[in-house]
Design an enzyme around this catalytic site. Structure first.
Site, mmCIF file in Angstrom:
data_model
loop_
_atom_site.group_PDB
_atom_site.id
_atom_site.type_symbol
_atom_site.label_atom_id
_atom_site.label_comp_id
_atom_site.label_asym_id
_atom_site.label_seq_id
_atom_site.Cartn_x
_atom_site.Cartn_y
_atom_site.Cartn_z
ATOM 1 N N GLY B 38 0.748 -1.252 -0.003
ATOM 2 C CA GLY B 38 0.008 0.028 -0.114
ATOM 3 C C GLY B 38 0.888 1.275 0.017
ATOM 4 C CB ILE B 265 9.053 22.026 2.009
ATOM 5 C CG1 ILE B 265 9.946 21.270 2.345
ATOM 6 C CG2 ILE B 265 8.678 23.227 2.963
ATOM 7 C CD1 ILE B 265 11.408 22.013 2.528
ATOM 8 C CG HIS B 439 -32.616 20.615 -7.574
ATOM 9 N ND1 HIS B 439 -31.933 21.879 -7.400
ATOM 10 C CD2 HIS B 439 -33.717 20.639 -6.821
ATOM 11 C CE1 HIS B 439 -32.509 22.206 -6.366
ATOM 12 N NE2 HIS B 439 -33.578 21.614 -5.948
#
Lengths: 135, 460
Positions: B38, B265, B439
């Protein structure tokens, strides 16, 4: 998946039509799922079980079992209060596949009425039930 | 010595997917994984962070509870339980991948791989040797360091250690306001930590469209996460109970004290320690060089995922993995367009985008038109009490071809797949406007943005 003839049907337990087995231990019962059920499910990844003290009626969902293929519900074969839960299954859910009748046990229950045990299926009746549903 | 048709080095989202496809194509396949199947994604990235972020979302909902009718005397939150659940989620998935390997007849070897020759691999520490006709390198990447600042795993940490913590730091400085930095900022902030994020570039989530950044920054501020942009970390000093971070922004200098510093970073490819130099596999600034079929400079060796530095996302690695396996089989493979791959940030607010930003489109010489539609008018967003944010479409003026779709708001990471389909099919705004969206959903706002772009705004 195994053929019916290859499946293990423990003789001193009874079975529900939802593929749970029940073993009587004095005035409590031990519950798990049958070899047929684990074989159908495939590799078990996770089991979600209730807590000691929870109460359920017969036929109510008491937990779920998650396998590579699917998520299945677990049904109380007899109504009662949860006395103990197999904690080992959290780390080792594979016990359900490898030893469904031994290390793969799931819960012990104080049944509301021990007489309900007699209305469950004997190992022969369960085997016949599986044969019939396969036709 | 065991012989394989394909050996995959690394069992992450790139590696294990490549291995499954290779096995499906009939190749005798092995995966060498030095830690956990994984990879970074499943074990120390994508998955556990989403579990923690879900917890953070629940805290947010409960603390806004009054208008919903919930009230608590003293809401107690247990980060230890959140952490435990995140590890449980991971373990369920790693087990699943283990079974996938087994059921696809893929041999899994534990250890770190090293090339002894172009087709020969040694596994450390077991010393086992394997031979392969084809090799796919999927070794991922590691955290980039601030020059001169060592990760001590305690006060100065990376994402990995952050996911091992069973308690949230009382205060923290997070260096880097990219998706990872902001996701941790979100979780820690919800669990009561005082968080300051320091970002070098002018905006938080600096790679996103500028309008998105501005809205996201507004929401970060509302959540009381302090984000300092255009700011650089000059030095990090360890003290008795934490750290002191010296930050310069323009001509302003300040020192921030905190319990921990999380450095987020970016990443650096894991391409050393493989022995690539000895077999002629070339790299550029550490990234393994590949062509459109994931082939390296050596004919039978392929590379995928973060180790190639193309776009460090798990779904990119998986897509590359499929291409590498198909290429080995000699099949035709699609050319990956790295621009039209969706990018998601699961912080609060969520951000999702695909394609070019407005500025990128302009820089590339397009005549650009854009349209936005806010969530504020959307019934579903209102009903959920989360109606901040908007959808922005970047389009080519003449043809109205969709160049990019950018979103900030609740659940937008789940909404970006639709627009990704549209840019893949090179659709225009009219196509999107004609696609009926259900909707009431948040996704309607995407359609509304398309209406606006075609000059026929409906609900705004």
């Amino acid at each position: 998946m195994k053929e019916l003839s290859e499946l293990i049907f423990l003789e001193d337990v009874r079975y529900s039509k939802e593929h749970e087995w029940v073993l009587v231990e004095g005035d409590t019962i031990k519950v798990g799922i049958s070899d047929y059920a684990q074989d159908q499910l495939g590799d078990v990844v996770f089991v979600e079980l209730p807590q000691a003290g929870d109460s359920f009626e017969a036929g109510e969902v008491f937990g779920t079992v998650e396998s590579v293929k699917t998520l299945s519900e677990l049904y109380m074969p007899m109504g009662g209060e949860i006395i103990a839960v197999n904690e080992a299954l959290e780390e080792s859910p594979e016990f359900i596949n490898d030893k469904p009748y031994e290390d793969g046990w799931m819960i012990t229950v104080k049944p509301d009425d021990m007489a309900d045990y007699d209305s469950l299926l004997s190992h022969e009746d369960y085997k016949r039930f599986l044969e019939e549903s396969q036709e | 010595m065991e012989q394989f048709d394909v050996i995959v080095i690394g069992g992450g989202p790139g590696g294990y997917v490549a291995a499954i496809r290779a096995s499906q194509l009939g190749f005798k396949t092995a995966v060498i994984e030095k830690e956990s199947l994984g990879g970074t994604c499943l074990n120390w990235g994508c998955v556990p962070t989403k579990s923690l972020l879900r917890n953070a979302e629940v805290i947010h909902l409960l603390s806004e509870g009054r208008s919903f009718g919930f009230s608590f005397e003293n809401l107690s939150v247990d980060y230890g339980a959140a952490h435990k659940r995140s590890r449980q989620v991971v373990s369920r998935q790693t087990k699943r991948i283990g079974f996938l390997m087994k059921n696809n007849n893929i041999a899994v070897y534990e250890g770190a791989a090293r090339f002894e020759g172009p087709k020969k691999i040694t596994i450390d520490p077991s010393g086992e040797k394997l031979q392969a006709e084809n090799i796919i390198i999927a070794t991922g990447a590691k955290s980039r360091q601030i020059p001169g600042v060592d990760f001590d795993g305690e006060k100065i940490i990376t994402f990995r250690k952050a996911l091992e913590l069973t308690e949230v730091p009382s205060s923290a400085v997070i260096v880097g306001a990219g998706p990872i930095g902001m996701e941790f900022a979100t979780v820690w902030n919800r669990y009561g930590s005082r968080v300051t994020v320091v970002e070098l570039l002018p905006h938080a989530l600096p790679l996103e469209d500028e309008d998105i950044c501005i809205e996201a920054e507004k929401q970060f501020k509302r959540a009381k996460i302090n984000v300092k942009t255009g700011a650089m970390v000059e030095a990090i000093t360890k003290t008795a109970d934490g750290v002191e971070v010296a930050v310069t922004a323009g001509d302003k200098h300040e020192t921030i004290s905190a319990e921990k510093v999380l450095v987020a970073i970016g990443f650096v490819a894991n391409s050393e320690d493989l022995g690539l130099e000895n077999i002629g596999v070339t790299t550029t600034r550490g990234n393994i060089d590949i062509d459109d079929r994931m082939k390296t400079s050596v004919d039978h060796i392929y590379a995928i995922g973060d180790a190639t530095g193309k776009l460090g996302l798990a779904h990119v690695a998986s897509a590359q993995g499929l291409i590498a396996a198909e290429a080995i089989a000699g099949n035709e493979t699609p050319i990956l367009d790295y621009v039209n791959i969706p990018r998601c940030t699961y912080a609060f607010p969520e951000v999702a985008s695909v394609g070019l930003t407005e500025k990128q489109a302009e820089d590339q010489g397009f005549e650009v038109i854009t349209a936005q539609s806010p969530f504020v008018a959307n019934g579903k967003a209102l009903a959920m009490n989360e109606n901040f944010g908007f959808v922005k479409i970047v389009s080519e003026a003449e043809t109205q071809k969709i160049l990019g779709v950018h979103m900030v708001g609740a659940h937008v990471t789940e909404l970006i797949a639709g627009p990704t389909g549209m840019v893949t099919l090179e659709s225009n705004a009219e196509d999107l406007a004609r696609t009926i969206h259900p909707h009431p959903t948040l996704s309607e706002v995407v359609m509304e943005a398309a209406f606006t772009l075609t000059g026929k705004t409906l609900h705004g």
